[in-house]
Design an enzyme around this catalytic site. Structure first.
Site, PDB file in Angstrom:
ATOM      1  N   SER A  45       2.179   8.256 -22.707  1.00 50.00           N
ATOM      2  CA  SER A  45       2.465   6.823 -22.753  1.00 50.00           C
ATOM      3  C   SER A  45       2.727   6.447 -24.199  1.00 50.00           C
ATOM      4  O   SER A  45       2.013   6.897 -25.103  1.00 50.00           O
ATOM      5  CB  SER A  45       1.286   6.009 -22.207  1.00 50.00           C
ATOM      6  N   GLU A  46       3.753   5.628 -24.425  1.00 46.73           N
ATOM      7  CA  GLU A  46       4.209   5.381 -25.790  1.00 46.73           C
ATOM      8  C   GLU A  46       3.209   4.618 -26.643  1.00 46.73           C
ATOM      9  O   GLU A  46       3.353   4.560 -27.863  1.00 46.73           O
ATOM     10  CB  GLU A  46       5.546   4.635 -25.768  1.00 46.73           C
ATOM     11  N   ASN A  47       2.172   4.041 -26.029  1.00 46.15           N
ATOM     12  CA  ASN A  47       1.154   3.378 -26.831  1.00 46.15           C
ATOM     13  C   ASN A  47       0.160   4.371 -27.437  1.00 46.15           C
ATOM     14  O   ASN A  47      -0.752   3.973 -28.157  1.00 46.15           O
ATOM     15  CB  ASN A  47       0.406   2.315 -26.022  1.00 46.15           C
ATOM     16  N   SER A  87       3.101   8.849 -31.661  1.00 46.02           N
ATOM     17  CA  SER A  87       3.712   8.765 -30.338  1.00 46.02           C
ATOM     18  C   SER A  87       5.234   8.776 -30.422  1.00 46.02           C
ATOM     19  O   SER A  87       5.913   9.518 -29.702  1.00 46.02           O
ATOM     20  CB  SER A  87       3.235   7.494 -29.625  1.00 46.02           C
TER      21      SER A  87
END
Length: 218
Positions: A45-47, A87
């Site tokens: 997940s990009e977070n 990320s």
């Protein structure tokens, strides 16, 4: 016709052993619930999460563990947490094998529009621009038509673009399609859906080669 979970189930068949997979906001987040148990997959997940698992059961949520859409998630053994710089280094460095995104529109040449909602204020396209610019394998999860029954698979996108010519495959509530130089190639149809219904729901050029099988869900 498939519901959102059905779309996620079909996309889960595209996930291979050893893949690193980014899940976008919306339907794509459901894919983690349906991946086969006999393969190992790292969901990112990009977070800043690597090693996402299925959604938690009610009452077992941890408000500190969320995905990019601010939904509570679970993590698998060995999961890691890191900052946005790390990320996006992973994303921009092409270390993700498969990116699964939602979309409001996809054009027959693979253009995607998935960030600007008409009439709504948004801060910007966010991480979507990095994902579509860097990913080499993008599958879109979406509804085939909008609430007015108008096609979302178009000759040309009408909404502001997120990426150009980047989408490889689309799974909708009606069909599975490849994006080719000639247009949308119909690969599979949803249970109970005819080829004629898919034709009527597709504005862009639809390529039909032979008999189209009904999709099998895992």
């Amino acid at each position: 016709m498939l519901d959102k979970n059905g779309i996620a189930k079909r996309i889960a068949k595209e996930v291979k052993d050893g893949y690193y997979v980014n899940l976008g906001i919306g339907i794509p987040t459901l894919v983690a619930n349906f991946v086969r148990n006999d393969i190992e997959v790292e969901f990112q997940s990009e977070n800043g999460v690597l090693g996402m698992g299925p959604f938690p059961f009610e009452g077992e949520e941890d408000a500190d563990i969320i995905n990019a859409g601010k939904q509570t998630i679970t993590t698998l053994p060995g999961a890691s947490f890191f900052d946005s710089a790390m990320s996006f280094s992973m994303i921009r460095g092409k270390h993700v094998d498969l990116t699964i995104l939602g979309a409001m529109e996809v054009a027959e040449n693979g253009d995607i529009a998935n960030w600007k909602i008409p009439g709504k204020m948004v801060k910007g396209m966010g991480g979507a621009m990095d994902l579509v610019a860097s990913a080499e394998n993008i599958i879109v999860a979406m509804m085939h038509t909008n609430k007015r029954g108008e096609s979302k698979l178009l000759k040309k996108c009408s909404l502001p673009l997120t990426g150009i010519g980047c989408v490889k495959k689309i799974v909708t509530n009606l069909a599975v399609l490849n994006v080719t130089e000639e247009g949308f190639e119909l690969l599979e149809r949803a249970p109970g859906i005819s080829v004629e219904e898919i034709k009527k729901a597709t504005e862009g050029n639809l390529i039909i080669n032979g008999e189209i099988p009904e999709m099998e869900l895992i």
